[in-house]
Scaffold this motif. Structure first.
Motif, PDB file in Angstrom:
ATOM      1  N   PHE A 159     -72.786 140.444 163.648  1.00 38.99           N
ATOM      2  CA  PHE A 159     -72.385 139.385 162.727  1.00 38.99           C
ATOM      3  C   PHE A 159     -73.243 139.487 161.474  1.00 38.99           C
ATOM      4  CE2 PHE A 159     -71.375 136.809 166.732  1.00 38.99           C
ATOM      5  CZ  PHE A 159     -70.025 137.034 166.646  1.00 38.99           C
ATOM      6  N   MET A 160     -72.849 138.762 160.443  1.00 35.03           N
ATOM      7  CA  MET A 160     -73.668 138.556 159.247  1.00 35.03           C
ATOM      8  C   MET A 160     -74.092 139.882 158.605  1.00 35.03           C
ATOM      9  SD  MET A 160     -73.434 135.363 159.244  1.00 35.03           S
ATOM     10  CE  MET A 160     -74.542 134.623 158.045  1.00 35.03           C
ATOM     11  N   THR A 161     -73.159 140.795 158.489  1.00 32.26           N
ATOM     12  CA  THR A 161     -73.486 142.094 157.906  1.00 32.26           C
ATOM     13  C   THR A 161     -73.154 142.178 156.411  1.00 32.26           C
ATOM     14  OG1 THR A 161     -71.317 142.904 158.572  1.00 32.26           O
ATOM     15  CG2 THR A 161     -73.146 143.340 160.071  1.00 32.26           C
ATOM     16  N   SER A 162     -72.574 141.138 155.849  1.00 30.85           N
ATOM     17  CA  SER A 162     -72.244 141.204 154.425  1.00 30.85           C
ATOM     18  C   SER A 162     -73.517 141.368 153.608  1.00 30.85           C
ATOM     19  CB  SER A 162     -71.497 139.951 153.985  1.00 30.85           C
ATOM     20  OG  SER A 162     -72.347 138.841 154.055  1.00 30.85           O
ATOM     21  N   GLU A 163     -73.371 141.998 152.450  1.00 31.14           N
ATOM     22  CA  GLU A 163     -74.570 142.276 151.660  1.00 31.14           C
ATOM     23  C   GLU A 163     -75.048 141.063 150.871  1.00 31.14           C
ATOM     24  OE1 GLU A 163     -74.575 145.897 149.411  1.00 31.14           O
ATOM     25  OE2 GLU A 163     -73.175 146.831 150.796  1.00 31.14           O
ATOM     26  N   VAL A 164     -74.111 140.259 150.433  1.00 29.99           N
ATOM     27  CA  VAL A 164     -74.456 139.124 149.590  1.00 29.99           C
ATOM     28  C   VAL A 164     -73.706 137.911 150.107  1.00 29.99           C
ATOM     29  CG1 VAL A 164     -74.631 138.315 147.229  1.00 29.99           C
ATOM     30  CG2 VAL A 164     -74.357 140.759 147.666  1.00 29.99           C
ATOM     31  N   THR A 210     -84.660 144.990 141.985  1.00 30.53           N
ATOM     32  CA  THR A 210     -83.702 144.404 141.043  1.00 30.53           C
ATOM     33  C   THR A 210     -83.127 143.153 141.675  1.00 30.53           C
ATOM     34  OG1 THR A 210     -83.173 146.647 140.311  1.00 30.53           O
ATOM     35  CG2 THR A 210     -81.636 144.902 139.689  1.00 30.53           C
ATOM     36  N   ILE A 211     -83.531 142.010 141.168  1.00 30.49           N
ATOM     37  CA  ILE A 211     -83.083 140.735 141.736  1.00 30.49           C
ATOM     38  C   ILE A 211     -81.991 140.176 140.847  1.00 30.49           C
ATOM     39  CG2 ILE A 211     -83.791 138.378 142.252  1.00 30.49           C
ATOM     40  CD1 ILE A 211     -86.649 139.600 142.670  1.00 30.49           C
ATOM     41  N   CYS A 212     -80.870 139.832 141.441  1.00 32.75           N
ATOM     42  CA  CYS A 212     -79.752 139.301 140.674  1.00 32.75           C
ATOM     43  C   CYS A 212     -79.407 137.920 141.203  1.00 32.75           C
ATOM     44  CB  CYS A 212     -78.549 140.235 140.813  1.00 32.75           C
ATOM     45  SG  CYS A 212     -77.111 139.661 139.899  1.00 32.75           S
ATOM     46  N   VAL A 213     -79.555 136.919 140.344  1.00 31.12           N
ATOM     47  CA  VAL A 213     -79.362 135.524 140.737  1.00 31.12           C
ATOM     48  C   VAL A 213     -78.081 135.004 140.108  1.00 31.12           C
ATOM     49  CG1 VAL A 213     -80.380 133.225 140.679  1.00 31.12           C
ATOM     50  CG2 VAL A 213     -81.864 135.251 140.682  1.00 31.12           C
ATOM     51  N   SER A 235     -71.692 141.391 143.617  1.00 34.45           N
ATOM     52  CA  SER A 235     -70.744 142.408 144.098  1.00 34.45           C
ATOM     53  C   SER A 235     -70.278 143.292 142.946  1.00 34.45           C
ATOM     54  CB  SER A 235     -69.526 141.748 144.738  1.00 34.45           C
ATOM     55  OG  SER A 235     -69.888 141.134 145.944  1.00 34.45           O
ATOM     56  N   LYS A 236     -70.024 142.646 141.806  1.00 31.77           N
ATOM     57  CA  LYS A 236     -69.552 143.385 140.636  1.00 31.77           C
ATOM     58  C   LYS A 236     -70.626 144.356 140.157  1.00 31.77           C
ATOM     59  CE  LYS A 236     -67.088 142.385 136.352  1.00 31.77           C
ATOM     60  NZ  LYS A 236     -66.392 141.331 135.573  1.00 31.77           N
ATOM     61  N   HIS A 273     -76.592 149.720 143.144  1.00 31.50           N
ATOM     62  CA  HIS A 273     -76.612 149.446 144.578  1.00 31.50           C
ATOM     63  C   HIS A 273     -77.917 148.830 145.034  1.00 31.50           C
ATOM     64  CE1 HIS A 273     -72.797 151.417 145.103  1.00 31.50           C
ATOM     65  NE2 HIS A 273     -73.241 152.494 144.490  1.00 31.50           N
ATOM     66  N   GLN A 274     -78.980 149.050 144.256  1.00 28.95           N
ATOM     67  CA  GLN A 274     -80.271 148.527 144.699  1.00 28.95           C
ATOM     68  C   GLN A 274     -80.398 147.025 144.444  1.00 28.95           C
ATOM     69  OE1 GLN A 274     -79.899 149.980 141.757  1.00 28.95           O
ATOM     70  NE2 GLN A 274     -81.368 149.229 140.272  1.00 28.95           N
ATOM     71  N   ALA A 275     -79.420 146.425 143.763  1.00 33.16           N
ATOM     72  CA  ALA A 275     -79.526 145.001 143.439  1.00 33.16           C
ATOM     73  C   ALA A 275     -79.590 144.165 144.710  1.00 33.16           C
ATOM     74  CB  ALA A 275     -78.348 144.563 142.575  1.00 33.16           C
ATOM     75  N   PHE A 276     -80.466 143.177 144.659  1.00 30.60           N
ATOM     76  CA  PHE A 276     -80.668 142.265 145.770  1.00 30.60           C
ATOM     77  C   PHE A 276     -80.152 140.909 145.302  1.00 30.60           C
ATOM     78  CE2 PHE A 276     -83.417 138.994 147.598  1.00 30.60           C
ATOM     79  CZ  PHE A 276     -83.161 139.206 148.939  1.00 30.60           C
ATOM     80  N   GLY A 277     -79.122 140.380 145.965  1.00 26.62           N
ATOM     81  CA  GLY A 277     -78.458 139.188 145.449  1.00 26.62           C
ATOM     82  C   GLY A 277     -79.053 137.894 145.961  1.00 26.62           C
ATOM     83  N   VAL A 278     -79.185 136.945 145.069  1.00 26.26           N
ATOM     84  CA  VAL A 278     -79.630 135.601 145.414  1.00 26.26           C
ATOM     85  C   VAL A 278     -78.562 134.639 144.918  1.00 26.26           C
ATOM     86  CG1 VAL A 278     -81.385 133.839 145.036  1.00 26.26           C
ATOM     87  CG2 VAL A 278     -82.059 136.250 145.193  1.00 26.26           C
ATOM     88  N   VAL A 279     -77.904 133.956 145.847  1.00 23.41           N
ATOM     89  CA  VAL A 279     -76.809 133.080 145.458  1.00 23.41           C
ATOM     90  C   VAL A 279     -77.323 131.655 145.337  1.00 23.41           C
ATOM     91  CG1 VAL A 279     -74.483 132.290 146.022  1.00 23.41           C
ATOM     92  CG2 VAL A 279     -75.181 134.627 146.610  1.00 23.41           C
ATOM     93  N   THR A 280     -77.644 131.265 144.131  1.00 21.20           N
ATOM     94  CA  THR A 280     -78.079 129.895 143.886  1.00 21.20           C
ATOM     95  C   THR A 280     -77.984 129.647 142.384  1.00 21.20           C
ATOM     96  OG1 THR A 280     -79.786 128.242 144.328  1.00 21.20           O
ATOM     97  CG2 THR A 280     -80.559 130.393 143.560  1.00 21.20           C
ATOM     98  N   ASN A 281     -78.421 128.470 141.940  1.00 22.76           N
ATOM     99  CA  ASN A 281     -78.350 128.258 140.495  1.00 22.76           C
ATOM    100  C   ASN A 281     -79.699 128.538 139.837  1.00 22.76           C
ATOM    101  OD1 ASN A 281     -79.944 125.889 140.307  1.00 22.76           O
ATOM    102  ND2 ASN A 281     -78.211 124.686 140.974  1.00 22.76           N
ATOM    103  N   ALA A 282     -79.666 128.727 138.539  1.00 25.29           N
ATOM    104  CA  ALA A 282     -80.854 129.153 137.809  1.00 25.29           C
ATOM    105  C   ALA A 282     -81.975 128.126 137.886  1.00 25.29           C
ATOM    106  CB  ALA A 282     -80.483 129.424 136.348  1.00 25.29           C
TER     107      ALA A 282
END
Lengths: 394, 394, 394, 394
Positions: free
Chosen positions: A116-121, A333-336, A344-345, A352-361
């Motif tokens: 489970f929970m294998t999505s990247e972002v 590379t942190i992408c917020v 994803s884009k 590919h090395q981008a590490f995604g953080v899903v939140t607001n600034a």
């Protein structure tokens, strides 16, 4: 429609495999310890020396061998006391149960294990602020070059104070943004609003013109730096950047009002100015912007080169033999962003090395600052303890 | 296609209106102080006693009267030194410029003023944590009834520690959630994972069965409360809730594995159980769940009734005359989600009082706790100061 | 916390109001015809000449007067046969029930009626393709100027064929986009991919360089127009645009590879080029782009001016008296995006007239074309019928 | 921070590798045919028998060997006529250029090639309606069992007519949904609205009670089937389902008003009813619902078993040897939603076979129907041609 092949159970690795073990359920709706949990993949169970497929396969169920000798995938709540339930965790057949995960190999992840929970972002994944804080403090300590890229939501959401803190404390080696970030930051300094919106999030009367007035004030001063010097702009991100002498690039776009004097309106000139920083970057933090994040991602290598002779990052590697080649590290590379889409884009454009953080600034900068402050305190404490210990030893 | 009517400039209110005032631009690309900023709405400018419409209308421009007597909306950057630029801020004609905002009345907002940032919910708007913290502390002080509603992202994102803090410190009067929230909270307590994902966000080997094992442990114990008492569950949200005796409702859904013993699998029974809390609510905090947030929104009144005799909130108002009627307050309803959509959907289902916060559950709870701690400290300090002052006076 | 005021039932308009009418429920869980449906707002019910507030208020419930004389908001499923249930639809008190909607006036919508589905933009709202098709055909018939603005998702999603159809059939007066739209359209023409992705959505081996090769081919040709003429580009959007002589503006951005020769890399020059079209626009269609949609929205007036003398749209209105002023119409502005956010952002930047369509570019163009084809067929049929009728009369 | 290892160029596979080939650029800003396109990964170029790393690495650039013998990654626009540019497409070193893609192996995708557009679900990817149409028609022809799962957005967005078409034409073997889908479908049949919203997307006066009235009408009739028979419900999805005798399961949730008589309010009973269909499914179409899609995904196997003796799908496989085992096919699972999130979430819950379509329900069903109609026409035409040919031969 994909057709799957059954595994070859005559293969050597299945030669000494035992039968699956079944244990009675201790109570209605309760499974025995160590019960086997099903997946949604083809599953083979060895019973009396024969490999069999259970009926009604599904994930999150137990395997039950009923009195008639039939094998079922069955939800735990439907199991009755005394029902014979398979136990074991191994999915490779070694305990008599084989999950045929390879059916999807190639289709999905090249990864043979059901997970489970294998999505990247995903917004459902924890954000590791501690790790990001350690990275930032490490970079400052070792003289790294941290490039920050920001979109206007950073300013609208009133993350200005925290962003300013990062600038003032030496965590920002270069600041890349567009006209709007600077305009609204300066509008907030002069008028207390961004696009006329107050810090409580309300539209204000007459507010739609305030960003135009802010732009005009800076154009009249001749530059942002001049507007800071002459006291027109008295706080905020651009104010701190000018005072600290942090290099910045404001790239023009067709969405710009004004623009401000320092804005590079030519996209090619702007890319050239950005390259002066992306080629030096040892870390990148991309906050709340699709356009600038992807533009920067396009220009960033996925790695940092460290010259072995100087121990310093370099964009001009020397040497023609392995001994001379620079050491290579991943470029953090942190992408917020508020949605998974931008990250994803960015990855779909090769970063590919981008590490995604899903939140607001706003929240991101507030918590990150908190963790950086804690990290700094912890390092001071460690150093103090070490110094004291050394003093005691001396 | 809507056709608009021109305003009637023979109306009394336009009788004594002056001509618009034009001032020369001080430099190329710089507008005079107090310049008028255009909107995208029909705009009438009084020149030599006549009302005229500028050419090439657009927003964020200046109004320029050229030497030929033609009137233009023109971007500031295109204005040359000496160009005659309209000044004034009034849009009602009183300074010779009239913005016909009413053309859209009814279509858009019923609001006659052109404004930016008028959307109700947006990730670009600041979050006022200070206000939410004050509300929560106020509610605890006055004995209010704060209903929390949570979705599983709260647990996946590792906001457990902060949510537990709110439970332990008396800010949670009732906790409404589904099976998954409790399952993953308990999985985290027993195995350190949620759906097999570690707290670093990685899928773990063999992890897909851990939530099933957690469920089975609780089913074997007979109830969550029993699992807490016997030491199977040793920390986390459900642990704190059981220890503090906070009432909770776990509502079943078709997505549920297990389910856990306390889950009300019947949706009607679950609604009845929820009603026992929604009818008492004086504040609601809905975090990271569409299903439960909307279900709760459906059941919540938009207001709180306060009995005048007892000063206490009540769901059974007395009286047939205004003097006996309860006082009415808005019921503060905070809805937290990673996207604007859930809040919009909640409002589209009639919960118009909902106040949207676009962020993730982890960050929300972390910062909210921080602000609540500050608010508590501030109130203690204020009380101490006041007490000291009173002691000094005595 | 907002405090509400009770209505003044001594006011004249409540003078002749009757008591609310109660009717027995016909069966368990079934309400009488014409039952009153509650909202979540304060509600007053006139019983025996007295106004009373029901207990346990909530929306979507009935009002029940129990044998003890107590008044309740109660879900229909809990009503028993014979229970006395309030009937009536009026919420203004005229049938003895008053919903105090004005409590929220100003806070929410300025709209006094409780309603569902009031959000401006939502994926849950139907898309009226018929209306959009009629608008487009009307504009073509009357010689309007329809400006299309496109983002790269239009090309990735393989809406190329449908977009090309619109260009070829005279529905596109001007085409505004960025470098990427043209690059991927041309990549698709030459190599069959976009960013190396096949039309089945798969990444292709060696595909990451194909857009660079496409760019280089066009740069070698000298211009897009030259690449079309010399047969390098043989189909697609840009091919049709060049062949049809449709004016286009490709605006540069920092995200651009290349760029293509026609791209205006200077943002100010690009805005000037866009203005030549936005000032003539009588309709705008913005598809799958935040940057370009908002940039265009900034420049578009919310209205079209129609010269009374010529009957033609104009950006240079004449006249100083109402008789000379142009007629004003709303400028239809359609904004298509996969999320509500872009449309909300567009409105937050003042483009209040924007009409949001939440879908993807591929589906939007495919269905819109279908409806336009139907509309054209219908008009041909109508004309044929009319001509035949006139011929018969003659 | 990950540290990378340089490749071992002494390995056998690099033994006979040539130097990279450089060709002069034909003009300023134009690259030679076959130029090598860079990635953002460590890249080694063989020059005079030595492997070297270029300076200023970035993606989407060319490799330039300058007169001083230095090697650069340089954007095409910066290349001047005559500059020596590397050519070749191979990234494995065989043409003298090696891209070290394996540095990220394990971190990212296990896939060693640098590619764009590798995300699994994105609004930027084309939707292959033709393939989905063929699958659906195939399933109908071979007697498959297609389970449809729907959320209320399907009804709000007015996809009712198209969904009804699929029901009437035999493409729906079972229909799984919640109370709301049926309620709003029936509300639309009786009152023409959904939650009071008209088919133009406007909230209607008094509309907030219409779904309650629809529910009450059906409760009074006793069942949906009875309401259809007695003429209360005269069109729409539920009407077609009842008339066609398609089995349906309406699962209760805490969000439900009413509920309608057929709704299974107990989540466990509802799962049991769903299982009767998920165990038979040979294809699944999940539209516009997170809750029901994930619930169904939990219960669906990732594969279909086809009994070799009968040639029919079965959920109860026979046999203990490969010859007796059923054939296995992937179970086509289409998940339609307006955002990528639901599909990612579904995959994160183990439904890895799900194929995501990012669009809205209205457009999806409209276009899918169109393609199914075309597919049916094409098959009829093929059959007719074949029959005619056979007749001619006879």
């Amino acid at each position: 429609m994909h057709t799957f092949h059954h595994p070859d159970f005559t293969a050597a690795r299945f030669a000494d495999v035992p039968d699956a073990r079944f244990v009675p359920a201790p109570a209605d709706g309760v499974l025995p310890d160590g019960f086997f949990t099903t997946t949604n993949l083809p599953t083979y169970v060895r019973v009396a020396g024969q490999w069999r497929l259970p009926a009604e396969p599904r994930m999150d169920a137990a395997l039950v061998l009923d009195p008639a000798g039939d094998l079922w995938a069955r939800e735990g709540r439907r199991v009755r006391a005394g029902d014979r339930v398979a136990v074991g965790r191994a999915e490779d057949g070694s305990e008599g149960i084989f999950v045929h995960a390879a059916v999807f190999a190639g289709d999905v992840d090249g990864d043979d294990e059901f997970q489970f929970m294998t999505s990247e972002v995903s917004r459902e994944k924890p954000i590791d602020y501690g790790q990001m804080a350690r990275l930032l403090v490490d970079e400052r300590e070792r003289g790294g070059y941290v490039v920050w890229v920001a979109g206007p939501a950073m300013v609208h959401s009133r993350a200005r104070a925290d962003m300013t803190w990062f600038v003032r404390h030496g965590f920002v080696s270069a600041f890349l943004a567009g006209n709007a970030v600077a305009v609204h930051d300066i509008e907030a300094s002069i008028y207390g609003t961004t696009l006329g919106m107050t810090e409580r999030g309300q539209a204000s009367a007459g507010g739609h013109g305030l960003h135009m007035r802010a732009i005009n004030r800076v154009r009249a001063a001749g530059s942002i730096a001049a507007a800071v010097r002459e006291g027109t702009v008295t706080d905020g991100i651009m104010h701190a950047i000018v005072e600290q002498g942090v290099p910045f690039v404001l790239c023009g776009s067709i969405r710009d009002d004004g623009p401000l004097p320092e804005v590079l309106t030519d996209a090619v000139a702007a890319q050239d100015a950005m390259r002066a920083h992306t080629t030096r970057a040892t870390m990148a933090v991309l906050v709340a912007t699709a356009l600038h994040a992807i533009a920067t991602g396009n220009m960033l290598p996925a790695f940092v080169m460290e010259d072995r002779a100087t121990g310093r990052p370099t964009s001009r590697p020397r040497g023609t033999s392995p001994a001379d080649w620079p050491a290579l590290h991943e470029l953090p590379t942190i992408c917020v962003d508020s949605s998974e889409f931008v990250v994803s884009k960015l990855k779909d454009r090769g970063t590919h090395q981008a590490f995604g953080v899903v939140t607001n600034a706003q929240d991101f900068l507030h918590i990150l600052r908190l963790y950086v402050e804690r990290e700094l305190d912890a390092r001071v404490a460690t150093t103090a303890t070490r110094t004291a210990a050394e003093a005691a030893r001396a």
